[in-house]
Structure formats: structure tokens, C-alpha cells
Design a protein around this motif. Sequence first.
Motif, short mmCIF file in Angstrom:
data_model
loop_
_atom_site.label_atom_id
_atom_site.label_comp_id
_atom_site.label_asym_id
_atom_site.label_seq_id
_atom_site.Cartn_x
_atom_site.Cartn_y
_atom_site.Cartn_z
N LEU A 4 0.82 -1.20 0.00
CA LEU A 4 0.00 0.00 0.00
C LEU A 4 0.86 1.26 0.00
O LEU A 4 0.49 2.26 -0.62
N GLN A 5 1.99 1.21 0.67
CA GLN A 5 2.89 2.36 0.65
C GLN A 5 3.44 2.59 -0.75
O GLN A 5 3.62 3.74 -1.17
N ALA A 6 3.69 1.52 -1.48
CA ALA A 6 4.16 1.66 -2.86
C ALA A 6 3.08 2.31 -3.72
O ALA A 6 3.38 3.18 -4.56
N ILE A 7 1.83 1.92 -3.51
CA ILE A 7 0.73 2.52 -4.26
C ILE A 7 0.59 4.00 -3.89
O ILE A 7 0.44 4.86 -4.76
N GLN A 8 0.65 4.29 -2.60
CA GLN A 8 0.56 5.68 -2.15
C GLN A 8 1.68 6.52 -2.76
O GLN A 8 1.44 7.62 -3.28
N ALA A 9 2.89 6.00 -2.71
CA ALA A 9 4.05 6.76 -3.20
C ALA A 9 3.95 7.01 -4.70
O ALA A 9 4.24 8.13 -5.15
N THR A 10 3.56 6.02 -5.46
CA THR A 10 3.50 6.22 -6.91
C THR A 10 2.35 7.15 -7.31
O THR A 10 2.49 7.92 -8.27
N MET A 11 1.23 7.12 -6.58
CA MET A 11 0.15 8.06 -6.89
C MET A 11 0.56 9.50 -6.55
O MET A 11 0.28 10.43 -7.30
N ILE A 12 1.23 9.67 -5.42
CA ILE A 12 1.70 11.01 -5.05
C ILE A 12 2.76 11.49 -6.05
O ILE A 12 2.73 12.64 -6.50
N LEU A 13 3.66 10.60 -6.42
CA LEU A 13 4.70 10.96 -7.39
C LEU A 13 4.10 11.33 -8.74
O LEU A 13 4.54 12.29 -9.37
N SER A 14 3.07 10.61 -9.16
CA SER A 14 2.44 10.93 -10.45
C SER A 14 1.79 12.31 -10.41
O SER A 14 1.87 13.08 -11.37
N THR A 15 1.17 12.65 -9.29
CA THR A 15 0.54 13.96 -9.15
C THR A 15 1.60 15.07 -9.16
O THR A 15 1.44 16.09 -9.82
N ILE A 16 2.68 14.85 -8.44
CA ILE A 16 3.76 15.84 -8.40
C ILE A 16 4.39 16.01 -9.79
O ILE A 16 4.63 17.13 -10.24
N CYS A 26 3.76 6.26 -13.57
CA CYS A 26 3.53 6.11 -12.13
C CYS A 26 2.07 5.77 -11.83
O CYS A 26 1.79 4.93 -10.98
N VAL A 27 1.15 6.42 -12.53
CA VAL A 27 -0.27 6.11 -12.33
C VAL A 27 -0.53 4.66 -12.72
O VAL A 27 -1.22 3.92 -12.01
N MET A 28 0.00 4.25 -13.85
CA MET A 28 -0.21 2.88 -14.32
C MET A 28 0.34 1.86 -13.32
O MET A 28 -0.31 0.86 -13.02
N ILE A 29 1.51 2.14 -12.77
CA ILE A 29 2.10 1.23 -11.78
C ILE A 29 1.22 1.14 -10.55
O ILE A 29 0.92 0.04 -10.06
N ALA A 30 0.79 2.29 -10.02
CA ALA A 30 -0.02 2.29 -8.80
C ALA A 30 -1.34 1.55 -9.00
O ALA A 30 -1.72 0.71 -8.18
N VAL A 31 -2.03 1.84 -10.06
CA VAL A 31 -3.34 1.22 -10.29
C VAL A 31 -3.19 -0.26 -10.62
O VAL A 31 -4.01 -1.08 -10.20
N SER A 32 -2.14 -0.62 -11.32
CA SER A 32 -1.91 -2.03 -11.62
C SER A 32 -1.60 -2.83 -10.37
O SER A 32 -2.09 -3.95 -10.19
N ILE A 33 -0.78 -2.25 -9.50
CA ILE A 33 -0.48 -2.93 -8.23
C ILE A 33 -1.75 -3.09 -7.41
O ILE A 33 -2.01 -4.16 -6.85
N TYR A 34 -2.55 -2.04 -7.35
CA TYR A 34 -3.80 -2.11 -6.58
C TYR A 34 -4.73 -3.17 -7.16
O TYR A 34 -5.34 -3.93 -6.43
#
Length: 168
Positions: free
Chosen positions: A61-73, A108-116
Motif C-alpha cells: 500500500l505504501q508503494a501505491i501511495q508513493a506512486t500516486m503522489i509521485l504521479s501527481t507531483i 507512475c499512475v499505471m504502476i499504482a493502479v496495476s499494483i492495486y
Amino acid sequence: MLVLLAFIIVFHITSAALLFIATIDNAWWVGEEFFADVWRVCMNNTNCTEIGDNYADYSTLQAIQATMILSTILCCIAFMIFLLQLFRLKQGDRFVLTSIIQLMSCLCVMIAVSIYTDQRQDLHQKNSEQYYRFTSEGRYGYSFILAWVAFAFTFISGIMYLILRKRK
């Protein structure tokens, strides 16, 4: 050219807004009496529990959080660089740096959503019985869908920046 520029700016701001909503809002996995995302789980719309170290696979979940935040930034940085390049770039040059950063945001978005997507069932099954029912009773929420839409928008805008040349 001004209309095209306005469209690109609005498209990029829409992409950033979708990323903000998908990252912040608590509706990645929803059911009748609960909703959850990568930050917290809420039962009966009142009893909210932060997801912490006691949660199984918290590192995922931390990986998902980090990649979503990184994609937004990265999306916001790409917009600022686009505005800088708009005034500093020579005529005929392409917005390559903006495109690269926007495509990194897309990745980054693709990674986060795929992991989720891959880990959602495992994440909730490994926790207590209270969370086990999320797997069978829930469905993907609108924030999850917005994250996929944001993926498409950031990809399209990244390609648009790659093709776009600065003109008079």
C-alpha cells in the motif's frame, strides 16, 4: 494556435485534477456499508480506520501511495515546465522535457493502479475477518476509475507535448 494552446492547458489541468481526486478521495473499493482506499477504511460512513503498520502488506500500500503522489507531483511539474518552455523555447522546438515528465507521471499512475488491481484481493484477505468481506461484497469505486482515466489523460497529453512544436 491560441485555441490549441488553451485546449492543451485545460487538458493538462484536468489530468492534474483527476490525479488529485483519485489520490485523495476515499473510494477505491466500495460496498454497501464501507469504502476504502490506500489511506484508510471506513465502515458505516463513520468509523474510519487509518491503514497502518498493523495492516498486512502495508509495504504494498505504501508503494501505491508513493506512486500516486509521485504521479501527481510529476504532472504538476510538467505543467510548470510547459509554461516555462512556452516562453523560453525557440520557435520550431518541441516540448520534449515536458513530454518526458508527463509520460513519467503516466507510468507512475499505471504502476499504482496495476499494483492495486493485482493486490486488492490479497490485501483484504490477509487481514482480519472484518476486512475479508470487502473482497466478496465490494467493487471498484470511482476514485479507482478516475485513476485509470487520469492514466489515459496523462498519456495522451504526454504524446501531445511530444508532437507539439512551438509556433508563432
